[in-house]
Write an enzyme that holds these catalytic residues in place. Structure first.
Site, PDB file in Angstrom:
ATOM      1  CG  HIS A  85      -2.031  -0.981   1.163  1.00 45.88           C
ATOM      2  ND1 HIS A  85      -3.015  -1.062   2.105  1.00 45.88           N
ATOM      3  CD2 HIS A  85      -2.303  -1.946   0.264  1.00 45.88           C
ATOM      4  CE1 HIS A  85      -3.843  -2.051   1.801  1.00 45.88           C
ATOM      5  NE2 HIS A  85      -3.412  -2.602   0.690  1.00 45.88           N
ATOM      6  CB  ILE A  92       0.310   6.113   2.488  1.00 45.86           C
ATOM      7  CG1 ILE A  92       1.750   6.380   2.926  1.00 45.86           C
ATOM      8  CG2 ILE A  92      -0.291   4.955   3.280  1.00 45.86           C
ATOM      9  CD1 ILE A  92       1.851   7.051   4.292  1.00 45.86           C
ATOM     10  CB  CYS A  93      -2.984   2.942  -0.927  1.00 44.91           C
ATOM     11  SG  CYS A  93      -3.871   3.215  -2.402  1.00 44.91           S
ATOM     12  CB  ALA A  94      -4.043   4.358   4.503  1.00 44.16           C
TER      13      ALA A  94
END
Lengths: 160, 319
Positions: A85, A92-94
């Site tokens: 992620h 950041i992929c969150a």
């Protein structure tokens, strides 16, 4: 929204200075109200044992109504973690940094979530499409629209 | 401390929407013809630049269209709504039905996913202002809230993360019937709710209050916490973190019930859905006021959006 933003960041900073940060998180600098830096380590056994990463939080006056821009630092000292992620430019992929952000969250809460994201990683690998994304990504990760596929908070990447 | 730990199981890795993206930059099509994308477009045929443009355009459109409208508007005659449904007799009949029930006006809110909380908050304060003893009612409202606020800390919200938002709501309630120069009037109430800082702070506070109510009363709510898209049962914490606390997430029955209970208000929601062949409108009631005879605040629901219904067709205020 500037007054809420300054007041809130002031309180968070005071909270950090009085009550400290969670174990594994340390304040590098919070010299102004635009950008704070932390180091973050994963506690206990994980694929990232012994590694130290740096996080940059960028705030503008929409904070805390909107999430801060948060990215892993990539410079001479620090490199982003290799994680499905986390893009190699530090983005950041969150979901809590996007659709699931709530003004009740805080800098500390984001650090804990990212620690936990790293701790639960089962395989060190870059997100698919990393190269394409990194080539076209804006400087500010908040300008990227991440799409969340299902309730597991699993983001898809929509090229920004 | 609140946080969102990721599930134990590592979720599947993110992947590109368009898996067939060319790996080298493809030459742009000649000419400056605008990119036309519809549901038949195979996104994999687009160049990275085209995808960038597409994404940017969608973002611009979604933010611009909604920010042209005020967060909440003055009362407008209900015929304005009726005219919008011209050609949809099932809806027109329902709007006429509302008028026969005495609802001659509508106060619109921006369709930003916060409309339920914003509508309810506005109508709640307006209702207090219209009682025979507004100052007393405001004091009762404040003590109800003061009693509920410790729940926020109980469920793990940091005080610094809600006190500023609470203060905005208290600030308005203290100005109800105060007799002071800044006593709340219909005009100043409306302008406060049109000011993003105040309005959003109040929305956020009500979201956190709703969350605390849901989390603290598992007997009342746990059986009803389902993912709105997938239908799977969720824990109170997951449900609240995903569908109550973040701004922009629409409210459904659970959130409405919880907030009515937390505020101890009576609320009625009129469902404008075009379903009834005779044009009748279903009202769903949420009755939580200490005095059951308290007149409810009345909201209008159309799929995905809430406004406020009003018995007046216009309000006598100077904007």
């Amino acid at each position: 929204m500037s007054s809420v933003y300054m007041r809130r960041l002031g309180k968070e900073l005071m909270d950090i200075q009085c009550d400290g940060l969670p174990e594994g998180v340390r304040l590098l600098s919070a010299d102004n109200m635009q950008s704070w830096f932390f180091t973050i380590q994963v506690l206990g056994q994980s694929l990232y044992e012994g590694e130290v990463f740096a996080l940059e939080f960028r705030f503008d006056n929409s904070y805390p109504f909107s999430a801060p821009a948060v990215l892993f630092v990539k410079d001479r000292t620090y490199a982003p973690p290799i994680h499905p992620h986390v893009y190699s430019n530090g983005h950041i992929c969150a979901s809590i940094l996007g659709d699931d952000w709530s003004p009740s969250l805080s800098v500390t809460a984001v650090c804990i979530t990212l620690q936990s994201m790293l701790a639960s990683c089962k395989e060190k690998k870059l997100p698919p499409g990393n190269d394409t994304y990194v080539r076209t990504a804006p400087d500010n990760p908040k300008k990227t629209r991440f799409v969340y596929e299902d309730d597991t908070c699993d983001p898809l990447l929509c090229v920004s | 401390m609140t946080s969102t730990p990721l599930p134990e199981e590592q979720p599947p890795a993110p992947r590109l929407n368009a898996t067939q993206l060319p790996d080298v930059d493809v030459p742009q099509p000649s000419g400056n013809a605008p990119l036309v994308v519809d549901e038949n477009t195979d996104l994999s045929t687009l160049t990275p630049a085209q995808l960038y443009e597409l994404n940017q355009r969608t973002l611009d459109e979604s933010t611009r269209s909604s920010s042209d409208l005020p967060l909440i508007a003055a009362v407008a005659p209900i015929r304005v709504l009726r005219e919008e449904y011209d050609g949809a007799p099932a809806f027109v009949r329902q709007i006429d039905f509302l008028a026969t029930k005495g609802y001659h006006g509508i106060r619109r809110t921006r369709g930003d996913g916060d409309c339920f909380y914003r509508s309810l908050a506005f109508a709640y304060i307006e209702r207090i202002m219209s009682t025979p003893d507004p100052a007393l009612e405001a004091t009762i409202a404040i003590s109800t809230l003061d009693a509920a606020v410790p729940l926020l800390e109980t469920v793990g919200f940091d005080k610094f993360a809600y006190e500023d938002f609470y203060e905005e709501l208290l600030g308005l309630l203290r100005r109800v019937g105060s007799g002071a120069p800044d006593q709340l009037s219909p005009e100043t109430l409306l302008s406060a709710f049109q000011a993003p800082e105040v309005s959003t702070a109040i929305v956020v506070f009500l979201r956190l209050l709703t969350s605390a109510q849901i989390r603290c009363d598992p007997d009342a709510f746990d059986a009803f916490l389902f993912h709105p898209d997938f239908g799977n049962q969720m824990t109170a914490r997951d449900f609240c973190e995903s569908f109550v606390e973040p701004t922009g997430k629409e409210a459904d029955h659970v959130q409405m019930t919880a907030l009515a209970r937390a505020l101890k208000v009576n609320a009625k929601v009129a469902y404008l859905d075009g379903h009834d062949p005779n044009g009748a409108v279903d009202f769903v009631s949420f009755e939580s006021a200490l005095d059951p005879s308290t007149p409810p605040v009345v909201l209008l629901y159309r799929p995905g959006h809430y406004d406020i219904l009003d018995t007046r067709s216009l309000e006598a205020i100077q904007l």
